[in-house]
Design a protein around this motif. Structure first.
Motif, PDB file in Angstrom:
ATOM      1  N   ILE A  50       0.814  -1.220   0.000  1.00  0.00           N
ATOM      2  CA  ILE A  50       0.000   0.000   0.000  1.00  0.00           C
ATOM      3  C   ILE A  50       0.849   1.272   0.000  1.00  0.00           C
ATOM      4  O   ILE A  50       0.597   2.167  -0.816  1.00  0.00           O
ATOM      5  CB  ILE A  50      -1.039  -0.023   1.130  1.00  0.00           C
ATOM      6  N   PRO A  51       1.851   1.401   0.866  1.00  0.00           N
ATOM      7  CA  PRO A  51       2.710   2.593   0.728  1.00  0.00           C
ATOM      8  C   PRO A  51       3.420   2.646  -0.622  1.00  0.00           C
ATOM      9  O   PRO A  51       3.604   3.719  -1.192  1.00  0.00           O
ATOM     10  CB  PRO A  51       3.720   2.443   1.871  1.00  0.00           C
ATOM     11  N   LEU A  52       3.767   1.479  -1.157  1.00  0.00           N
ATOM     12  CA  LEU A  52       4.380   1.443  -2.482  1.00  0.00           C
ATOM     13  C   LEU A  52       3.383   1.911  -3.535  1.00  0.00           C
ATOM     14  O   LEU A  52       3.725   2.695  -4.422  1.00  0.00           O
ATOM     15  CB  LEU A  52       4.866   0.026  -2.778  1.00  0.00           C
ATOM     16  N   ALA A  53       2.134   1.465  -3.421  1.00  0.00           N
ATOM     17  CA  ALA A  53       1.085   1.915  -4.345  1.00  0.00           C
ATOM     18  C   ALA A  53       0.900   3.424  -4.240  1.00  0.00           C
ATOM     19  O   ALA A  53       0.765   4.110  -5.261  1.00  0.00           O
ATOM     20  CB  ALA A  53      -0.229   1.199  -4.043  1.00  0.00           C
ATOM     21  N   ALA A  54       0.899   3.939  -3.021  1.00  0.00           N
ATOM     22  CA  ALA A  54       0.720   5.382  -2.830  1.00  0.00           C
ATOM     23  C   ALA A  54       1.886   6.162  -3.434  1.00  0.00           C
ATOM     24  O   ALA A  54       1.683   7.215  -4.048  1.00  0.00           O
ATOM     25  CB  ALA A  54       0.571   5.703  -1.341  1.00  0.00           C
ATOM     26  N   ALA A  55       3.098   5.653  -3.294  1.00  0.00           N
ATOM     27  CA  ALA A  55       4.270   6.328  -3.867  1.00  0.00           C
ATOM     28  C   ALA A  55       4.180   6.355  -5.392  1.00  0.00           C
ATOM     29  O   ALA A  55       4.467   7.385  -6.021  1.00  0.00           O
ATOM     30  CB  ALA A  55       5.553   5.635  -3.418  1.00  0.00           C
ATOM     31  N   HIS A  56       3.776   5.240  -5.975  1.00  0.00           N
ATOM     32  CA  HIS A  56       3.627   5.205  -7.437  1.00  0.00           C
ATOM     33  C   HIS A  56       2.502   6.140  -7.899  1.00  0.00           C
ATOM     34  O   HIS A  56       2.642   6.838  -8.907  1.00  0.00           O
ATOM     35  CB  HIS A  56       3.363   3.781  -7.923  1.00  0.00           C
ATOM     36  N   ALA A  57       1.393   6.147  -7.177  1.00  0.00           N
ATOM     37  CA  ALA A  57       0.277   7.033  -7.551  1.00  0.00           C
ATOM     38  C   ALA A  57       0.717   8.496  -7.482  1.00  0.00           C
ATOM     39  O   ALA A  57       0.410   9.280  -8.380  1.00  0.00           O
ATOM     40  CB  ALA A  57      -0.921   6.785  -6.643  1.00  0.00           C
ATOM     41  N   ALA A  58       1.449   8.856  -6.427  1.00  0.00           N
ATOM     42  CA  ALA A  58       1.927  10.235  -6.297  1.00  0.00           C
ATOM     43  C   ALA A  58       2.849  10.599  -7.453  1.00  0.00           C
ATOM     44  O   ALA A  58       2.770  11.704  -7.999  1.00  0.00           O
ATOM     45  CB  ALA A  58       2.643  10.420  -4.954  1.00  0.00           C
ATOM     46  N   SER A  59       3.706   9.664  -7.846  1.00  0.00           N
ATOM     47  CA  SER A  59       4.608   9.922  -8.974  1.00  0.00           C
ATOM     48  C   SER A  59       3.834  10.131 -10.269  1.00  0.00           C
ATOM     49  O   SER A  59       4.132  11.043 -11.035  1.00  0.00           O
ATOM     50  CB  SER A  59       5.592   8.763  -9.147  1.00  0.00           C
ATOM     51  N   GLY A  60       2.852   9.282 -10.494  1.00  0.00           N
ATOM     52  CA  GLY A  60       2.041   9.419 -11.704  1.00  0.00           C
ATOM     53  C   GLY A  60       1.258  10.713 -11.733  1.00  0.00           C
ATOM     54  O   GLY A  60       1.211  11.411 -12.746  1.00  0.00           O
ATOM     55  N   LEU A  61       0.658  11.046 -10.606  1.00  0.00           N
ATOM     56  CA  LEU A  61      -0.132  12.281 -10.533  1.00  0.00           C
ATOM     57  C   LEU A  61       0.750  13.523 -10.641  1.00  0.00           C
ATOM     58  O   LEU A  61       0.313  14.544 -11.169  1.00  0.00           O
ATOM     59  CB  LEU A  61      -0.941  12.307  -9.242  1.00  0.00           C
ATOM     60  N   ARG A  62       1.981  13.438 -10.168  1.00  0.00           N
ATOM     61  CA  ARG A  62       2.895  14.581 -10.242  1.00  0.00           C
ATOM     62  C   ARG A  62       3.227  14.919 -11.694  1.00  0.00           C
ATOM     63  O   ARG A  62       3.445  16.076 -12.044  1.00  0.00           O
ATOM     64  CB  ARG A  62       4.174  14.268  -9.467  1.00  0.00           C
ATOM     65  N   LEU A  63       3.237  13.924 -12.562  1.00  0.00           N
ATOM     66  CA  LEU A  63       3.559  14.155 -13.974  1.00  0.00           C
ATOM     67  C   LEU A  63       2.439  14.858 -14.733  1.00  0.00           C
ATOM     68  O   LEU A  63       2.697  15.609 -15.678  1.00  0.00           O
ATOM     69  CB  LEU A  63       3.868  12.824 -14.662  1.00  0.00           C
ATOM     70  N   LEU A  64       1.205  14.618 -14.360  1.00  0.00           N
ATOM     71  CA  LEU A  64       0.078  15.114 -15.149  1.00  0.00           C
ATOM     72  C   LEU A  64      -0.047  16.635 -15.200  1.00  0.00           C
ATOM     73  O   LEU A  64      -0.299  17.179 -16.285  1.00  0.00           O
ATOM     74  CB  LEU A  64      -1.216  14.456 -14.674  1.00  0.00           C
ATOM     75  N   PRO A  65       0.129  17.385 -14.105  1.00  0.00           N
ATOM     76  CA  PRO A  65       0.057  18.853 -14.252  1.00  0.00           C
ATOM     77  C   PRO A  65       1.133  19.408 -15.184  1.00  0.00           C
ATOM     78  O   PRO A  65       0.898  20.381 -15.889  1.00  0.00           O
ATOM     79  CB  PRO A  65       0.250  19.377 -12.823  1.00  0.00           C
ATOM     80  N   GLY A  66       2.295  18.766 -15.227  1.00  0.00           N
ATOM     81  CA  GLY A  66       3.335  19.199 -16.158  1.00  0.00           C
ATOM     82  C   GLY A  66       2.917  19.004 -17.605  1.00  0.00           C
ATOM     83  O   GLY A  66       3.195  19.842 -18.464  1.00  0.00           O
TER      84      GLY A  66
END
Length: 116
Positions: A50-66
């Motif tokens: 779950i923390p690994l999933a959250a880290a990956h989700a945060a990384s993916g979401l961080r790319l989208l505003p760019g």
């Protein structure tokens, strides 16, 4: 999915009315800050999915505003070349989000296996 020039222009008008480039940069920055502790936690082997999933989700979401910031002008001008240049970032975001889902599924399957 394909876009016509008119749908690109109307999408750009809507996007421009929703947020400024400063707010997109701010959103990306906040997502990056939120993801830092998750990425640090996920580095430890015993962390779990779950923390690994959250880290990956945060990384993916961080790319989208760019991607939004880089492509807004291209969409407004119906110029698909700069928009197409964002494909690599979109693929990276998608991969990170899919990995987040996969890690979430690991825990769900573990719970199913013990009838929870």
């Amino acid at each position: 999915m394909s876009f016509s020039r008119s749908s690109l222009s109307s999408s750009a008008s809507w996007a421009a009315s929703q947020c400024s480039s400063a707010s997109r940069r701010s959103a990306s920055s906040r997502l990056g800050q939120a993801g830092t502790p998750l990425r640090l936690m996920a580095q430890h082997h015993a962390t779990g999915p779950i923390p690994l999933a959250a880290a990956h989700a945060a990384s993916g979401l961080r790319l989208l505003p760019g991607v939004i910031a880089a492509s807004q002008d291209a969409v407004a001008q119906s110029d698909v070349d700069p928009l197409a240049a964002q494909a690599e970032q979109l693929e990276a975001a998608r991969e990170a989000l899919e990995t987040a889902i996969g890690n979430t599924d690991i825990l769900l399957n573990m719970l199913k296996s013990v009838c929870l």
